[in-house]
Design an enzyme around this catalytic site. Structure first.
Site, PDB file in Angstrom:
ATOM      1  CE  LYS A 111      -4.161  -1.511  -0.153  1.00  0.00           C
ATOM      2  NZ  LYS A 111      -4.970  -1.304  -1.340  1.00  0.00           N
ATOM      3  CE  LYS A 194      -5.117  -9.982  -5.403  1.00  0.00           C
ATOM      4  NZ  LYS A 194      -5.839  -8.722  -5.541  1.00  0.00           N
ATOM      5  CE  LYS A 197     -12.911  -1.581  -8.726  1.00  0.00           C
ATOM      6  NZ  LYS A 197     -13.602  -1.878  -7.513  1.00  0.00           N
TER       7      LYS A 197
HETATM    8  P1  ADP Z   1      -8.802  -6.296  -5.201  1.00  0.00           P
HETATM    9  O1  ADP Z   1      -7.500  -7.010  -5.248  1.00  0.00           O
HETATM   10  O2  ADP Z   1      -9.479  -6.250  -6.510  1.00  0.00           O
HETATM   11  O3  ADP Z   1      -8.719  -4.940  -4.537  1.00  0.00           O
HETATM   12  P2  ADP Z   1      -9.761  -7.156  -2.699  1.00  0.00           P
HETATM   13  O4  ADP Z   1      -8.369  -7.031  -2.199  1.00  0.00           O
HETATM   14  O5  ADP Z   1     -10.765  -6.146  -2.242  1.00  0.00           O
HETATM   15  O6  ADP Z   1      -9.729  -7.167  -4.285  1.00  0.00           O
HETATM   16  O7  ADP Z   1     -10.260  -8.616  -2.341  1.00  0.00           O
HETATM   17  C1  ADP Z   1     -11.539  -8.990  -1.862  1.00  0.00           C
HETATM   18  C2  ADP Z   1     -11.547 -10.502  -1.679  1.00  0.00           C
HETATM   19  O8  ADP Z   1     -11.360 -11.140  -2.939  1.00  0.00           O
HETATM   20  C3  ADP Z   1     -10.426 -11.044  -0.782  1.00  0.00           C
HETATM   21  O9  ADP Z   1     -10.902 -12.164  -0.073  1.00  0.00           O
HETATM   22  C4  ADP Z   1      -9.367 -11.455  -1.760  1.00  0.00           C
HETATM   23  O10 ADP Z   1      -8.540 -12.452  -1.233  1.00  0.00           O
HETATM   24  C5  ADP Z   1     -10.203 -11.962  -2.917  1.00  0.00           C
HETATM   25  N1  ADP Z   1      -9.487 -11.791  -4.184  1.00  0.00           N
HETATM   26  C6  ADP Z   1      -9.220 -10.613  -4.810  1.00  0.00           C
HETATM   27  N2  ADP Z   1      -8.561 -10.817  -5.966  1.00  0.00           N
HETATM   28  C7  ADP Z   1      -8.402 -12.164  -6.065  1.00  0.00           C
HETATM   29  C8  ADP Z   1      -7.811 -13.025  -7.042  1.00  0.00           C
HETATM   30  N3  ADP Z   1      -7.275 -12.544  -8.147  1.00  0.00           N
HETATM   31  N4  ADP Z   1      -7.829 -14.353  -6.816  1.00  0.00           N
HETATM   32  C9  ADP Z   1      -8.400 -14.861  -5.699  1.00  0.00           C
HETATM   33  N5  ADP Z   1      -8.977 -14.121  -4.753  1.00  0.00           N
HETATM   34  C10 ADP Z   1      -8.989 -12.785  -4.913  1.00  0.00           C
END
Ligand code: ADP
Ligand code: TRP
Length: 329
Positions: A111, A194, A197
């Site tokens: 972050k 990965k 967002k």
């Molecule tokens: P982002 O990475 O898009 O900001 P978040 O961090 O808000 O998403 O993640 C919300 C949930 O979705 C968490 O439980 C996270 O582990 C899961 N998650 C997000 N991206 C992935 C991914 N590419 N593969 C598996 N799980 C994911």
């Protein structure tokens, strides 16, 4: 009965990574465990959303939770900021959270790199708030994607530390959990590790078929294999990983064989993959639109969820205050 809890920060539409890493597990678990699923709106304040965005994003995620099949009768579905007990437990846990260990957390370091002009204290203590979310309901299983593992380890550490400090056996140690298998990571279509967002490579649950086809057709690949059974590049491996998730096993096998015999045409594979994603997401997208606009239903769901969540949270907080030594005269 074991208690399951998880949440997602409301920062816009949810993507396939969120779905397969987290949401799909929520849905599978809700009838077998006592489940709490919430929207982590306090956590989202670390990035300073506008008031209109904040509310809109909470509504979006709530509609997407319900459209994916979360059942407000079976699970407790709530918004984090509606349960003030979480914020008080967060304050109490902060007293046993050490700055050095928070600074070393990989998610914090990421972050700091991502938003160097806004390294606020909320960002540093993000895992403490997450620990409060989990411990306030004494959850032991937390369905999340792989990236969240460090936060679960910290939560377990704080549970242990609290128990040791006050010589009690009060908080259970939770673990990151995936229903029936190992923790999932959905890769990006841009060759990255990965789908996310902030990575800007997401296929969203609310994307319409045209958008999905366009995104999949522009996925990164390579020049193609030249010898049989050649090792795959990361970009091609990613395509197969996504195909494993959404397509029928014999479809995946077909393209794997084509790859191994150097006959694969990535264009054909992408077309198939796009159609399989569209088939998977279409019923979800249709429901999202209906639910998003049904204010009376959303209000009812949140009303029931808040009441159930506060009942459990206030019990824990009462007991924690007693253990720490806040006593009535
Ligand atoms: P982002 O990475 O898009 O900001 P978040 O961090 O808000 O998403 O993640 C919300 C949930 O979705 C968490 O439980 C996270 O582990 C899961 N998650 C997000 N991206 C992935 C991914 N590419 N593969 C598996 N799980 C994911
Ligand atoms: N940090 C999680 C994420 O970014 C969201 C979250 C907040 C969470 N509190 C939680 C997840 C408690 C599980 C349990 O995805």
């Amino acid at each position: 009965m074991e208690i399951v809890l998880s949440g997602i920060r409301p920062t816009g539409n949810l993507h396939m990574g969120n779905y397969f890493g987290a949401l799909q597990n929520f849905v599978k678990m809700q009838h077998q465990y006592k489940c709490y699923f919430f929207i982590a709106d306090l956590h989202s304040l670390t990035t300073h959303p506008t008031p209109a965005d904040l509310h809109g994003n909470v509504r979006t995620v709530l509609a997407e939770y319900l459209a994916c099949g979360l059942d407000p009768e079976a699970a407790t579905i709530f918004v984090q900021s509606d349960v003030p007990e979480i914020s008080e437990l967060y304050l109490l846990l902060n007293m046993n959270a050490y700055i050095g260990e928070l600074e070393r957390t990989t998610t914090f370091k990421d972050k700091v790199r991502a938003q160097p002009d806004n390294v606020n204290a909320g960002l540093l203590t993000y895992p403490v708030l997450q620990a409060a979310d989990i411990l306030i309901h004494k959850a032991t299983k937390v369905p999340v994607g792989k990236d969240q593992k460090p936060h679960l380890e910290i939560t377990a550490k704080y549970a242990r530390r609290f128990n040791q400090l006050y010589k009690v056996d009060y908080f259970p140690e939770p673990e990151a959990f995936n229903f029936g298998e190992s923790l999932i990571k959905v890769p990006g279509l841009d060759g990255s590790g990965k789908m996310g967002k902030s990575e800007g490579n997401g296929i969203f649950l609310a994307d319409d078929p045209k958008v999905i086809r366009k995104k999949v057709m522009s996925a990164v690949t390579d020049a193609g294999p030249t010898v049989s059974n050649q090792d795959m590049t990361d970009a091609v491996k990613n395509l197969f990983t996504i195909m494993d998730i959404v397509s029928a096993p014999d479809t995946v096998l077909h393209f794997r064989e084509k790859y191994n015999t150097c006959e694969i045409r990535y264009g054909d594979m992408k077309k198939q993959l796009a159609e399989d994603i569209v088939t998977y997401l279409t019923p979800i997208r249709e429901k999202i639109n209906d639910i998003y606009n049904n204010n009376a239903y959303l209000r009812k769901v949140v009303g029931i969820g808040t009441e159930k969540a506060r009942e459990s949270a206030s019990k824990t907080l009462r007991e924690v205050r007693e253990i720490i030594g806040f006593r009535a005269f």
